[in-house]
Design an enzyme around this catalytic site. Structure first.
Site, PDB file in Angstrom:
ATOM      1  N   TRP A   1     -37.865 -36.344  12.452  1.00 52.96           N
ATOM      2  CA  TRP A   1     -36.787 -37.201  12.908  1.00 52.96           C
ATOM      3  C   TRP A   1     -35.943 -37.539  11.667  1.00 52.96           C
ATOM      4  CZ3 TRP A   1     -36.661 -43.005  12.735  1.00 52.96           C
ATOM      5  CH2 TRP A   1     -35.628 -43.531  13.520  1.00 52.96           C
TER       6      TRP A   1
ATOM      7  N   ASP B   1     -46.155 -42.860  12.304  1.00 54.57           N
ATOM      8  CA  ASP B   1     -45.029 -43.408  13.054  1.00 54.57           C
ATOM      9  C   ASP B   1     -45.191 -43.011  14.524  1.00 54.57           C
ATOM     10  OD1 ASP B   1     -42.574 -44.510  13.720  1.00 54.57           O
ATOM     11  OD2 ASP B   1     -41.491 -42.655  13.283  1.00 54.57           O
TER      12      ASP B   1
ATOM     13  N   LYS C   1     -39.061 -46.639  23.910  1.00 55.06           N
ATOM     14  CA  LYS C   1     -39.179 -45.638  24.977  1.00 55.06           C
ATOM     15  C   LYS C   1     -40.198 -46.057  26.034  1.00 55.06           C
ATOM     16  CE  LYS C   1     -37.252 -43.594  21.513  1.00 55.06           C
ATOM     17  NZ  LYS C   1     -36.132 -42.787  21.153  1.00 55.06           N
TER      18      LYS C   1
HETATM   19  N1  PLP Z   1     -39.690 -42.775  14.992  1.00 56.78           N
HETATM   20  C1  PLP Z   1     -39.443 -41.703  15.745  1.00 56.78           C
HETATM   21  C2  PLP Z   1     -40.267 -40.485  15.561  1.00 56.78           C
HETATM   22  C3  PLP Z   1     -38.437 -41.749  16.703  1.00 56.78           C
HETATM   23  O1  PLP Z   1     -38.194 -40.689  17.450  1.00 56.78           O
HETATM   24  C4  PLP Z   1     -37.678 -42.934  16.854  1.00 56.78           C
HETATM   25  C5  PLP Z   1     -36.590 -43.039  17.815  1.00 56.78           C
HETATM   26  O2  PLP Z   1     -36.037 -42.103  18.304  1.00 56.78           O
HETATM   27  C6  PLP Z   1     -37.976 -44.011  16.030  1.00 56.78           C
HETATM   28  C7  PLP Z   1     -38.987 -43.905  15.113  1.00 56.78           C
HETATM   29  C8  PLP Z   1     -37.182 -45.282  16.074  1.00 56.78           C
HETATM   30  O3  PLP Z   1     -37.506 -46.096  17.095  1.00 56.78           O
HETATM   31  P1  PLP Z   1     -36.576 -47.349  17.445  1.00 56.78           P
HETATM   32  O4  PLP Z   1     -35.491 -46.830  18.306  1.00 56.78           O
HETATM   33  O5  PLP Z   1     -37.497 -48.278  18.135  1.00 56.78           O
HETATM   34  O6  PLP Z   1     -36.056 -47.892  16.177  1.00 56.78           O
END
Ligand code: PLP
Length: 430
Positions: A163, A244, A279
């Site tokens: 990501w 994460d 999500k």
């Molecule tokens: N980590 C990963 C792998 C993600 O895909 C995302 C969001 O798409 C996040 C962290 C971030 O999450 P948030 O939208 O709660 O900040």
């Protein structure tokens, strides 16, 4: 030696011995060079693509680019469990004082139970500290700032690919960020041997950003056996795992998706976990997440907790309250928790059904090619194996939007568009 800087009274209050670089045009002057040195930010490629999609007039258009769960009607769902918690909360209007720096207690303990399991020994020993954060992104930021401050020599490593914001957040915290081998396009699997060989070269305290389930962007996860092996290397080489988890419940189930996390705790690793409810509670805009740190003992846990609070204090002081109350109300009620769990599994199963359908159509239309990876991948995303040219053709000829990397958000598929998308895929793959 008094310099006449400007006729403007604001600029005249500068002390006469201030070190000033000339010229200093007043910001309101025409032709100001005040911000001309500021680098242009071209925008986030995913969000820019969403804009292009919105402006696309073709009625058959399908957006598979952004990482949001949509239901079978193509809508972002309001979960029944969330809606019941919201209704109950609205019935008694309450004040909204500041939360403490670390966030809401009932929320923090609910996060711990979900990630580590209620009966986790390390929890009972007081070795795990959790702060409420602004989504998963906020958790990564607080964790990265903490680590860079206390392990200033350490480098951070993200999977290739990952990501995008992993790199952004860790670089923003001052880290030099490298990549470790992960995705293998040849097998649509993990480059396991290369990855473990790389981990074996890293110095002590290197930070590894890992995806415990539903890898974003590939959908390719490690098996439990592979995790065991990786965690053993991490332990031997004294690396720092930073897991994460943004899609808990979308892969296997809520517990099995936390396998790597719980195994790392069992192995007494110094673990960091960032988690997000964006999500799985469909609460994107409320910014509900958490950062947990597993420490060797209670004394160190208290030191870490103090510094995490201080880190929060210096960024945004304290987190927002509403989303945390709702998440806590859902998770701390037996009835709402059961309802929520079921709703997460409905989302998971719908994604699985879309994967299966895509696999069926493509296998029927291109029988000499193996598409099993579509059903093996887990979570919202899939590396489709499509080239940039094929992705562009999908966009130009069929109004089907994927990222240039070939990443598809499977949750953008539904009963109304799956046949159309599958045919379009087959067309560009033939
Ligand atoms: N980590 C990963 C792998 C993600 O895909 C995302 C969001 O798409 C996040 C962290 C971030 O999450 P948030 O939208 O709660 O900040």
């Amino acid at each position: 030696n008094i310099m006449q800087l400007s006729d403007d009274p604001v600029l005249q209050i500068l002390p006469f011995n201030a070190k000033i670089r000339f010229p200093i045009p007043h910001p309101s002057d025409k032709g100001s060079i005040m911000y001309r040195h500021v680098e242009y930010y071209p925008g986030d490629p995913i969000l820019s693509l969403v804009e292009t999609f919105k402006n696309d007039p073709r009625p058959e258009k399908v957006n598979l680019s952004i990482g949001i769960y949509f239901d079978d009607e193509g809508k972002m769902p309001v979960l029944e469990s969330v809606s019941r918690a919201e209704t109950a909360r609205a019935a008694t209007p309450a004040l909204s004082p500041y939360l403490p720096m670390e966030g809401l207690d009932t929320y923090r303990s609910a996060v711990q139970h979900l990630l580590f399991g209620k009966d986790n020994r390390a929890l009972a020993q007081g070795r795990i500290v959790t702060v409420q954060t602004l989504g998963g992104s906020g958790a990564l930021k607080v964790g990265a700032d903490f680590l860079h401050r206390w392990f200033p020599e350490a480098r951070a490593y993200v999977s290739d690919p990952t990501w995008d914001n992993h790199r952004g957040i860790f670089e923003g915290a001052g880290f030099e960020v490298g990549t470790y081998p992960y995705y293998d396009p040849a097998t649509v699997g993990v480059k396991f041997d290369e990855m473990t060989a790389f981990f074996n070269t890293l110095p002590e305290h290197s930070v590894l950003i890992l995806h415990p389930c539903c890898h974003n962007p590939t959908g390719v996860d490690m098996s439990e056996q592979q995790w065991d092996e990786v965690l053993q290397i991490i332990k031997t080489r004294k690396l720092i795992p930073f897991m994460d988890i943004a899609y808990q419940g979308f892969g296997g189930d809520l517990d099995s998706d936390a396998y790597a996390i719980r195994k790392a705790v069992e192995m007494e690793l110094p673990l960091f976990v960032s988690n997000s409810f964006s999500k799985n509670l469909s609460l994107y805009g409320e910014r509900v997440g958490g950062l947990s740190v597993v420490c060797p003992n209670k004394e160190e846990a208290e030191l870490v907790f103090g510094q995490l609070k201080f880190t929060v204090r210096r960024i945004y002081s304290s987190p927002p309250a509403h989303g945390a109350y709702i998440a806590a109300d859902v998770m701390n009620s037996t009835e709402l928790y059961a309802l929520w769990q079921n709703e997460v599994y409905v989302m998971r199963d719908r994604i699985r059904a879309m994967r299966q359908k895509l696999y069926d159509v493509l296998t029927a239309q291109i029988p000499n090619r193996d598409f099993t990876y579509f059903i093996k991948q887990r979570g919202m995303f899939s590396y489709t194996g499509l080239s940039v040219e094929q992705v562009r053709r999908l966009r130009d000829e069929f109004a089907v939007y994927l990222l240039d990397s070939g990443r598809m958000c499977v949750a953008g598929l539904n009963a109304s568009n799956i046949a159309y998308v599958a045919d379009a895929f087959a067309e560009v793959l033939k």
